[in-house]
Design an enzyme around this catalytic site. Structure first.
Site, PDB file in Angstrom:
ATOM      1  N   HIS A 156       0.801  -1.225   0.000  1.00 19.62           N
ATOM      2  CA  HIS A 156       0.000   0.000   0.000  1.00 19.62           C
ATOM      3  C   HIS A 156       0.832   1.272   0.000  1.00 19.62           C
ATOM      4  O   HIS A 156       0.298   2.378   0.075  1.00 19.62           O
ATOM      5  CB  HIS A 156      -0.930   0.038   1.221  1.00 19.62           C
ATOM      6  CG  HIS A 156      -1.976  -1.019   1.176  1.00 19.62           C
ATOM      7  ND1 HIS A 156      -2.724  -1.376   2.267  1.00 19.62           N
ATOM      8  CD2 HIS A 156      -2.407  -1.812   0.165  1.00 19.62           C
ATOM      9  CE1 HIS A 156      -3.562  -2.331   1.933  1.00 19.62           C
ATOM     10  NE2 HIS A 156      -3.383  -2.621   0.667  1.00 19.62           N
ATOM     11  N   GLN A 164       2.256  -4.377   6.266  1.00 21.77           N
ATOM     12  CA  GLN A 164       1.349  -3.544   5.454  1.00 21.77           C
ATOM     13  C   GLN A 164       0.593  -2.487   6.263  1.00 21.77           C
ATOM     14  O   GLN A 164       0.408  -1.370   5.795  1.00 21.77           O
ATOM     15  CB  GLN A 164       0.351  -4.472   4.753  1.00 21.77           C
ATOM     16  CG  GLN A 164      -0.633  -3.784   3.842  1.00 21.77           C
ATOM     17  CD  GLN A 164      -1.518  -4.793   3.116  1.00 21.77           C
ATOM     18  OE1 GLN A 164      -1.106  -5.404   2.137  1.00 21.77           O
ATOM     19  NE2 GLN A 164      -2.733  -4.973   3.593  1.00 21.77           N
ATOM     20  N   GLU A 165       0.120  -2.858   7.458  1.00 21.05           N
ATOM     21  CA  GLU A 165      -0.740  -1.915   8.184  1.00 21.05           C
ATOM     22  C   GLU A 165      -0.394  -1.859   9.669  1.00 21.05           C
ATOM     23  O   GLU A 165      -0.317  -2.898  10.336  1.00 21.05           O
ATOM     24  CB  GLU A 165      -2.215  -2.327   8.030  1.00 21.05           C
ATOM     25  CG  GLU A 165      -2.652  -2.310   6.585  1.00 21.05           C
ATOM     26  CD  GLU A 165      -4.023  -2.928   6.357  1.00 21.05           C
ATOM     27  OE1 GLU A 165      -4.834  -2.970   7.305  1.00 21.05           O
ATOM     28  OE2 GLU A 165      -4.276  -3.381   5.225  1.00 21.05           O
ATOM     29  N   ASP A 243      -1.624  -5.584  10.340  1.00 24.97           N
ATOM     30  CA  ASP A 243      -1.922  -6.512   9.248  1.00 24.97           C
ATOM     31  C   ASP A 243      -0.605  -6.777   8.548  1.00 24.97           C
ATOM     32  O   ASP A 243      -0.040  -5.900   7.902  1.00 24.97           O
ATOM     33  CB  ASP A 243      -2.961  -5.927   8.269  1.00 24.97           C
ATOM     34  CG  ASP A 243      -3.283  -6.925   7.154  1.00 24.97           C
ATOM     35  OD1 ASP A 243      -2.789  -8.072   7.218  1.00 24.97           O
ATOM     36  OD2 ASP A 243      -4.025  -6.557   6.220  1.00 24.97           O
ATOM     37  N   ASP A 313      -7.518 -13.046   6.908  1.00 20.66           N
ATOM     38  CA  ASP A 313      -8.052 -12.255   5.786  1.00 20.66           C
ATOM     39  C   ASP A 313      -7.877 -13.074   4.507  1.00 20.66           C
ATOM     40  O   ASP A 313      -8.815 -13.745   4.060  1.00 20.66           O
ATOM     41  CB  ASP A 313      -7.319 -10.898   5.735  1.00 20.66           C
ATOM     42  CG  ASP A 313      -7.599 -10.102   4.481  1.00 20.66           C
ATOM     43  OD1 ASP A 313      -8.578 -10.422   3.778  1.00 20.66           O
ATOM     44  OD2 ASP A 313      -6.851  -9.143   4.173  1.00 20.66           O
ATOM     45  N   ARG A 367     -11.463  -1.944   1.364  1.00 24.90           N
ATOM     46  CA  ARG A 367     -10.329  -2.379   0.567  1.00 24.90           C
ATOM     47  C   ARG A 367      -9.410  -1.184   0.366  1.00 24.90           C
ATOM     48  O   ARG A 367      -9.832  -0.036   0.528  1.00 24.90           O
ATOM     49  CB  ARG A 367     -10.761  -2.911  -0.820  1.00 24.90           C
ATOM     50  CG  ARG A 367     -11.701  -4.083  -0.824  1.00 24.90           C
ATOM     51  CD  ARG A 367     -11.205  -5.295  -0.094  1.00 24.90           C
ATOM     52  NE  ARG A 367      -9.930  -5.839  -0.505  1.00 24.90           N
ATOM     53  CZ  ARG A 367      -9.754  -7.043  -1.038  1.00 24.90           C
ATOM     54  NH1 ARG A 367     -10.796  -7.821  -1.253  1.00 24.90           N
ATOM     55  NH2 ARG A 367      -8.546  -7.497  -1.327  1.00 24.90           N
ATOM     56  N   SER A 368      -8.177  -1.456  -0.056  1.00 20.38           N
ATOM     57  CA  SER A 368      -7.246  -0.338  -0.206  1.00 20.38           C
ATOM     58  C   SER A 368      -7.667   0.606  -1.336  1.00 20.38           C
ATOM     59  O   SER A 368      -7.422   1.807  -1.271  1.00 20.38           O
ATOM     60  CB  SER A 368      -5.826  -0.850  -0.425  1.00 20.38           C
ATOM     61  OG  SER A 368      -5.790  -1.778  -1.472  1.00 20.38           O
TER      62      SER A 368
HETATM   63  P1  PGA Z   1      -6.247  -4.885   0.074  1.00 21.09           P
HETATM   64  O1  PGA Z   1      -5.613  -4.916   1.521  1.00 21.09           O
HETATM   65  O2  PGA Z   1      -7.570  -4.215   0.131  1.00 21.09           O
HETATM   66  O3  PGA Z   1      -5.218  -4.125  -0.725  1.00 21.09           O
HETATM   67  O4  PGA Z   1      -6.342  -6.319  -0.380  1.00 21.09           O
HETATM   68  C1  PGA Z   1      -6.342  -4.877   2.678  1.00 21.09           C
HETATM   69  C2  PGA Z   1      -5.965  -6.003   3.578  1.00 21.09           C
HETATM   70  O5  PGA Z   1      -5.050  -6.792   3.270  1.00 21.09           O
HETATM   71  O6  PGA Z   1      -6.592  -6.154   4.626  1.00 21.09           O
HETATM   72 ZN    ZN Z   2      -5.332  -7.978   5.254  1.00 17.27          ZN
END
Ligand code: PGA
Ligand code: ZN
Length: 420
Positions: A156, A164-165, A243, A313, A367-368
């Site tokens: 992201h 990622q998060e 995440d 997820d 979603r991203s």
């Molecule tokens: P995505 O990521 O919407 O880019 O798939 C969100 C997540 O992994 O929770």
């Molecule tokens: Zn995720």
């Protein structure tokens, strides 16, 4: 009730927050009500998600959705004409049957979900009810704890963080609006802190900051410092959720290579890394610590970390069949719910029910790549999900969901429940 029967369905292409085409459907009922819904799109998608139909032509570098739109305007319109919009399970099963594939690849999950959600909204409007009330009845009262992604990495963001998060979880306040205040203040404090340190305040796809940092420990330290600066005590007033999105790190042999720092790890080493992070920081939730195929690693990790929320997820992809495997093998103890991973509202509600029946926590998710559609906020309250993750407290498409929850909270008044 002839009046809530479907007269016409129109599909159109709109754009998501990344500037990529996406699908919107408008459902017109015979009673004159018209409602629209649009669908989001992921960047770190699970391999078992329902099929997102793209045109793969020159236009929009292959990201157009003309075929999906065409499926709405022709086949889906035709088979749903005169059906009752409030017969959600029937509407969805007609679309599933017409598609005929296991992953909705014939008509596109993006086409099907837009119609499914627009039907629910049109039915709710026909009954003069807000969506959360129509879907959840009088029992729909719990405002979800927001998991706010204030620092972005992985797929992201263009920075050097592999996780990622990095989310803050203001779970212990007595109202949703008070929790939002804490989240927004910490976000502001983090921005000031980054500026002071001459670090970038550019944001990633979900509105969180995306600076280059030495490593993930530094990111977590910064978040704790920001919370403190804003007057909150990490581990007491606010907590942290991660995440990992580690399916992005996995190779065919079951090992992991962190794409940005280049480090290789086995799943045992990864597990020790997470234990170290949770020892040092007030982390209460970890999503996708292992890849979507690593059931065994999930099982071992869940056993070892009984008090940690472990969210599937990519592992579960909002799919009841995959969640059943998780339940049977005690893999993870929570499920991320993304309606577009499965493609209909009915199947989304079914998997939530299955999770709740089996003691799995539910986190409703954006979603991203997202739009101003705020249906997930209503769904979160309708099913008393308890948690929502919808990005930073910034950027229009993220704020649309938080603002919708603030409106629902004020609408519920004394009936609203938070954090209990
Ligand atoms: P995505 O990521 O919407 O880019 O798939 C969100 C997540 O992994 O929770
Ligand atoms: Zn995720």
């Amino acid at each position: 009730m002839t009046e809530c029967r479907i007269k016409r369905i129109v599909g159109r292409q709109i754009f998501d927050s990344r500037g990529t085409p996406t699908v919107e459907a408008s459902v017109l009922l015979k009673n004159g009500v018209m409602s629209s819904a649009s669908v989001p799109s992921g960047a770190s998608k699970g391999m078992y998600e329902a099929f997102e139909m793209r045109d793969e032509e020159r236009e929009f570098y292959g990201k157009g959705v003309k075929r999906a739109i065409n499926n709405i305007n022709t086949e889906l319109s035709r088979i749903l004409e005169s059906k009752r919009a409030d017969d959600q399970a029937l509407i969805d099963s007609i679309m599933i049957e017409a598609d005929g594939t296991a992953n909705k690849s014939a008509l596109g999950a993006n086409a099907i979900l837009a119609v499914s959600l627009a039907c629910a909204k049109a039915a709710a409007t026909s009954y003069k009810m807000p969506l959360y009330r129509y879907l959840g009845g009088v029992g729909a009262r719990v405002l979800p704890t927001p998991m706010m992604n204030i620092l972005n990495g992985g797929a992201h963001a263009d920075n050097n963080l592999d996780i990622q998060e990095f989310m803050i979880v203001p779970s212990v306040f007595d109202s949703f609006s008070r929790a939002m205040r804490a989240g927004a203040e910490i976000y502001m404090a983090l921005k000031n802190l980054l500026k002071e340190k001459k670090l970038s305040i550019a944001v990633g796809d979900e509105g969180g900051f995306a600076p280059n940092l030495e490593n993930e420990y530094k990111a977590l330290e910064l978040i704790c410092d920001a919370a403190q600066k804003a007057g909150y005590t990490p581990g007491k007033d606010v907590f942290i959720a991660l995440d990992i999105a580690s399916s992005e790190w996995a190779d065919e042999k079951g090992n992991y290579k962190l794409p940005k720092c280049g480090k290789k790890m086995t799943c045992e080493e990864l597990s020790l890394y997470y234990s170290d992070l949770t020892d040092k920081f007030p982390i209460v939730s970890i999503e996708d610590p292992f890849s979507e195929n690593d059931w065994k690693a999930f099982e071992r990790f869940t056993k070892k970390h009984a008090s940690l929320q472990i969210v599937g997820d990519d592992l579960f992809v909002t799919n009841s069949e995959r969640l059943k495997i998780g339940i049977d093998n005690s893999c993870a103890n929570a499920i991320l719910i993304k309606p577009n991973q499965i493609g209909t509202l009915t199947e989304t509600l079914d998997v939530i029910r299955l999770a709740q029946k089996n003691g799995y926590k539910t986190v409703i998710s954006h979603r991203s790549g997202d739009t101003e559609d705020s249906s997930i906020a209503d769904i979160a309250v309708a099913v008393n999900a308890g948690q929502i993750k919808t990005g930073a407290p910034a950027r229009g498409e993220r704020i649309a969901k938080y603002n919708r929850l603030l409106r629902i909270e004020s609408n519920l008044g004394m009936s609203a429940i938070y954090g209990k």
